[in-house]
Scaffold this active site. Sequence first.
Site, mmCIF file in Angstrom:
data_model
loop_
_atom_site.group_PDB
_atom_site.id
_atom_site.type_symbol
_atom_site.label_atom_id
_atom_site.label_comp_id
_atom_site.label_asym_id
_atom_site.label_seq_id
_atom_site.Cartn_x
_atom_site.Cartn_y
_atom_site.Cartn_z
ATOM 1 N N GLU A 107 3.121 20.720 20.050
ATOM 2 C CA GLU A 107 1.669 20.481 20.001
ATOM 3 C C GLU A 107 1.079 21.372 18.904
ATOM 4 O O GLU A 107 1.383 22.563 18.835
ATOM 5 C CB GLU A 107 1.074 20.784 21.388
ATOM 6 N N ASP A 157 3.053 11.204 21.364
ATOM 7 C CA ASP A 157 1.842 11.126 22.194
ATOM 8 C C ASP A 157 0.712 11.756 21.382
ATOM 9 O O ASP A 157 0.248 12.854 21.683
ATOM 10 C CB ASP A 157 2.089 11.885 23.500
HETATM 11 N N1 SAM Z 1 -3.107 9.965 25.138
HETATM 12 C C1 SAM Z 1 -3.816 10.326 23.985
HETATM 13 C C2 SAM Z 1 -4.320 9.182 23.154
HETATM 14 O O1 SAM Z 1 -3.770 8.075 23.228
HETATM 15 O O2 SAM Z 1 -5.308 9.378 22.464
HETATM 16 C C3 SAM Z 1 -3.191 11.433 23.219
HETATM 17 C C4 SAM Z 1 -3.310 12.665 24.032
HETATM 18 S S1 SAM Z 1 -2.732 14.192 23.482
HETATM 19 C C5 SAM Z 1 -4.096 15.176 23.997
HETATM 20 C C6 SAM Z 1 -2.792 14.187 21.719
HETATM 21 C C7 SAM Z 1 -2.451 15.557 21.132
HETATM 22 O O3 SAM Z 1 -1.851 15.392 19.847
HETATM 23 C C8 SAM Z 1 -3.649 16.475 20.920
HETATM 24 O O4 SAM Z 1 -3.591 17.545 21.838
HETATM 25 C C9 SAM Z 1 -3.506 16.951 19.472
HETATM 26 O O5 SAM Z 1 -3.815 18.310 19.300
HETATM 27 C C10 SAM Z 1 -2.050 16.626 19.186
HETATM 28 N N2 SAM Z 1 -1.729 16.469 17.760
HETATM 29 C C11 SAM Z 1 -2.474 15.862 16.808
HETATM 30 N N3 SAM Z 1 -1.862 15.939 15.615
HETATM 31 C C12 SAM Z 1 -0.698 16.603 15.816
HETATM 32 C C13 SAM Z 1 0.362 16.995 14.951
HETATM 33 N N4 SAM Z 1 0.351 16.720 13.650
HETATM 34 N N5 SAM Z 1 1.419 17.654 15.505
HETATM 35 C C14 SAM Z 1 1.449 17.946 16.839
HETATM 36 N N6 SAM Z 1 0.455 17.608 17.689
HETATM 37 C C15 SAM Z 1 -0.599 16.943 17.191
#
Ligand code: SAM
Length: 283
Positions: A107, A157
Amino acid sequence: MTGDWFEETLHPGLHTRLRIDKLLYEGNSDLQHLILFENPEFGRVLALNGVVQTTERDEFIYHEMLAHLPLLAHGAAREVLIIGGGDGGMLEEVLKHQAVTRATLVEIDAGVIKFSKEYLRSICGNAFEDPRTEIVIADGVDHVETTEDRYDVVIVDSTDPIGPGEILFTERFYTACKRVLAPGGVLVTQNGVPFVQGDELRNTLAALKPLFADTSCYTATVPAYVGGCMAFGWATDDTDLRSVSLDALERRYAGAKLDTRYYTPAVHRAAFALPGYIAELIA
Ligand code: SAM
């Protein structure tokens, strides 16, 4: 936000308003704006940078379909990688499989994990404390480009392809995902709602196709992600995984002793039957 309503403006021609019965938190992590509120239809709703990420009432649909479907199709997954997923809901579903020995969650925003532990236990349970959990705070693309670990299932995700999530929809990222898959491994991706985000699905599948022997997508309807059914990308070099028989899925499902509310082996098989307009997008 307008008065006591939250307005999502993700799609230029379609804004959605959710009533805020109680504002539970609003603030900024190092990377993103977070808001959590109670809504009468969805329970607790988490939005990042103005986009709904997960809700207490319908998260089971999204998380079960992105976790159990690839894990049961694979049939013997031990090492699982989740990219994004800071709310912990995906981690919780993956860890329901006792055969999984390690679930690595990468994350980018430590603030989302900290926040979820405090406010979203109804979604993540004790998944962050499970001894099989490994948390990496990093950009997902850096992890898949550099790790020496190999995974049976990789689950993306992610947020939508805006801001930090944008890189997770690129050919560069998918190429590196292929690098970290063990033989027979499978990659699944969050690909939005194709009726309103058709380009997102089209571009992902166009990037995956030259990399893997079998690519497609499957669908589920998640009420909080408005505009129709949602699509999940599917990519693997094992061309048998997409057509595992209903009998075999039922045996694996019973063996895993999962307690699911959306996923069933029959839904698993049916999810790959694509409506014409979605098949056209990925043709
Ligand atoms: N279920 C959700 C949706 O469909 O919108 C996604 C939920 S989850 C909270 C998404 C996560 O991806 C976020 O916490 C965000 O910080 C993370 N994220 C975004 N870009 C990222 C990256 N490049 N590497 C790792 N995590 C990332």
